[in-house]
Structures are given as C-alpha cells and as structure tokens.
Design an enzyme around this catalytic site. Structure first.
Site, PDB file in Angstrom:
ATOM      1  N   ASP A  71       0.882  -1.366   0.070  1.00 39.05           N
ATOM      2  CA  ASP A  71      -0.073  -0.204   0.002  1.00 39.05           C
ATOM      3  C   ASP A  71       0.950   1.329   0.094  1.00 39.05           C
ATOM      4  O   ASP A  71       1.916   1.477   0.773  1.00 39.05           O
ATOM      5  CB  ASP A  71      -0.890  -0.143   1.186  1.00 39.05           C
ATOM      6  CG  ASP A  71      -2.063   1.168   1.288  1.00 39.05           C
ATOM      7  OD1 ASP A  71      -3.075   0.920   0.568  1.00 39.05           O
ATOM      8  OD2 ASP A  71      -1.526   2.301   1.669  1.00 39.05           O
ATOM      9  N   ASP A  76      -4.551   1.894  -4.599  1.00 39.93           N
ATOM     10  CA  ASP A  76      -3.148   2.328  -4.441  1.00 39.93           C
ATOM     11  C   ASP A  76      -2.548   1.106  -3.699  1.00 39.93           C
ATOM     12  O   ASP A  76      -1.378   1.020  -3.083  1.00 39.93           O
ATOM     13  CB  ASP A  76      -2.751   3.518  -3.604  1.00 39.93           C
ATOM     14  CG  ASP A  76      -3.116   3.391  -2.052  1.00 39.93           C
ATOM     15  OD1 ASP A  76      -4.482   2.611  -2.003  1.00 39.93           O
ATOM     16  OD2 ASP A  76      -2.718   3.996  -1.222  1.00 39.93           O
TER      17      ASP A  76
END
Length: 358
Positions: free
Chosen positions: A179, A222
């Site tokens: 992440d 993301d």
C-alpha cells in the site's frame, strides 16, 4: 494462392491438382506424401490453404489437426480435410478439431473445390476475428487498464491454481500486499493525473526489477499484490520485500514535480495456510499493521495480529451501534477548588454501558 496438398496417394493428388488447374485462378501447389512432411511444411512456410487427406499411414489427418492446435501455425492456413469416408460424425470431429471444411474425394470437381476453398478461407477469417475479440475481452477481464497488471479477480484465481499445483513442491508461496503511503496527498495536491502517473511508474519499476515473476496485480486504488513461489523461509521473503521497497528510493518525476513516496508491505506465507483467500487476508492484516507502525515498514503476518485486528474491528462496530442507538451514558464529575472545596466546574464523562466489549 499457395496450396499445400498432403496425400499419400499419387492418383488422388493428381485429381486435386487437375481440379485446381482447371479453374480460372492461379495456384502454387506444394505436395507431400505423408503427414509428418506436411506438418514440417506448415511450420516452416506459409500456405493459404492446406488440403489434407484424412486416411494416411503413421499419422492421419485428425492427428495433424490436433498437432496444429498446439502450434502457432493453427490460424495461418485454412485446412480442408479430404476423405472417402462419408461418416457425418467424422466430418464433425474434423471441424471440431480445427478444420475449416470437409470434402469427399468422390465429389471433387473444379467448381466444388474452388467454392470449398473460398468458404474455408472466409471461415478462417471469421474465426481469427472471433479469437481476436475473445482475447481482447479476456485481457479486459483480467487486466488493470491503467498499469497492465492483473486485476484482483484474476490474481485470486491464479493464486488458487498456483497453490493447488505447489503442494509437495519444495518451498512456500509468499503473498505480499503493498500500500502506497500518503497516496491521497498526491491526488489532493497534484491531481489524479499525478496519482495515475505514480501508479504506472511503480508498475514499470516492478516489472524492471522482477522480470522473472508473472503474478503481479493491482487489487485496489493504491494497493498492489505480489506472489513469489519457492520461498525457503522468512529471510527469503524479507529480502524480496526489501527489493520491492527500493523502487521508492528515487522520486517520481511528474510535470516538473518530484514526488517522494514510500510503501507499507504485509507478507503471508503458505507454510500453514493453502487457501488463496486466507493468505490474502493475512497479508492484508500484516500490511495494516505495517502502516500503523509508522509506515515505510515490512510486516509478517502473525496470529496475534489477527486477534488484535478483529478485536479492534469488533470494538469499532459496537461503537457505531452504540452511537446509532444512543447507548452511551453521560456522567458529570465535579471539579473542586483545592482550598475552598467549592465546586468550580464539572467534567463530563461518556461511558460505555456495562456488559459491552472492552
């Protein structure tokens, strides 16, 4: 038009050639007397049409069709199977195996053969277009359009298959979830074009660093997922994760801006778990812990993390329920002057009702 004629009977080859030469079209005919030589010719040269006898020694027409299905040559030439056998089941079997048409030797004439060739080429063209459309749809269904990585659905399916085939193979399968730290700030400050640029650049850097791996995915806005097999232990997995982290060493250049970023990585190993869904969930919990530990961290999954995660999850849900149901109790605690003992104020305390999760 280039034609390859594959037939072990010279008389039958002459019959076909005569039918072709009697037409008003120009043909360049190459003839071979057995299937093995025919396959060799197909693999080494281009032919518009292959006229393939079904009944031949050593290897028959069906075996040739099946062999062509496993090579890159299968869509290059229209294949017409020629036979004396009038069995409808045989005809359907040949079509299902990849032939574009089926022609009886007793019905060969110039007009019939030319019509059959035209039809077979049209069918081949339609098959190729259909196959191209299928591949495009498959690509859209499996790939993230921005980065070119696999999407979450294909990632989970592929991981399931990998785990099923890796049983008994030396080494574990490592699932890593990444992440990007502070990605929202990139979008908010420079816009979504900048965020998209960073995502694409990350994908390109990963591909450059790990050309040998084939299972990378973008599974969220993301979030990226990686799978590595043959992992000997935690040290191997950590070394790979640290290598992934190096892609953030240099800034991302976007329209004159230098964007510095980092990432948090969670790792789970298949040493005790062999289900894709659970491995991904464990890596997600480890990644969540890495972010809570200050970001730019690598964290392995541990059972204690799962217990702590679900305890927080349960408390959060019950807090929401308590707010919705107005279940909190308010208490006022007096604040007294230390000398005069007079009440100078109150401290309001919100308490969770007795019996709820703590």
């Amino acid at each position: 038009m280039n034609v390859l004629l594959v037939d072990d009977q010279e008389i039958d080859r002459e019959l076909v050639k005569q039918a072709l030469y009697c037409s008003d079209r120009s043909f360049v005919i190459t003839e071979v007397s057995n299937a093995i030589d025919g396959l060799s010719k197909i693999k080494s040269s281009h032919y518009d049409v292959v006229l393939l006898d079904y009944q031949m020694p050593v290897m028959d027409g069906m075996e040739v069709l099946l062999e062509l299905q496993t090579t890159s040559c299968k869509s290059r030439s229209a294949v017409i199977v020629i036979s004396n056998n009038r069995d409808d089941d045989l005809m359907l079997s040949c079509i299902n195996a990849g032939a574009q048409d089926f022609l009886l030797k007793g019905e060969i004439s110039s007009t019939h053969l030319i019509r059959c060739i035209k039809q077979s080429q049209t069918r081949l063209e339609l098959e190729n277009k259909l196959n191209e459309s299928y591949n495009q749809m498959k690509e859209l269904a499996e790939r993230d359009p921005l980065t070119g990585f696999f999407n979450r659905s294909h990632f989970e399916t592929s991981l399931d298959s990998l785990l099923a085939t890796s049983r008994g193979i030396d080494g574990a399968v490592a699932v890593m979830l990444l992440d990007i730290d502070g990605f929202k700030m990139i979008n908010d400050s420079l816009g979504h074009d900048a965020g998209d640029y960073v995502l694409v650049d990350i994908a390109d850097r990963v591909k450059h660093h790990f050309r040998e791996s084939q299972l990378f995915a973008r599974i969220g806005g993301d979030e990226f997922a990686f799978v590595f097999s043959g992992i000997k232990g935690g040290s191997d997995a950590l070394a790979i994760a640290e290598r992934i982290m190096t892609i953030f060493d240099s800034p991302f250049e976007f329209e004159g801006h230098q964007i510095f970023s980092s990432a948090s990585i969670g790792i789970s190993l298949s040493a005790t778990v062999m289900e894709a869904e659970k491995l991904i969930k464990q890596a997600d919990i480890a990644m969540y812990n890495a972010k809570n530990s200050g970001k730019n961290q690598i964290c392995f999954f541990e059972e204690s993390l799962e217990r702590a995660f679900f305890k927080c999850f349960k408390i959060e849900n019950e807090l929401r329920e308590a707010l919705t149901n107005d279940s909190f109790a308010i208490f006022y605690q007096p604040i007294c002057h230390c000398k005069s003992k007079q009440i100078v104020g109150f401290e309001a305390l919100v308490r969770w009702p007795k019996g709820k999760t703590t």
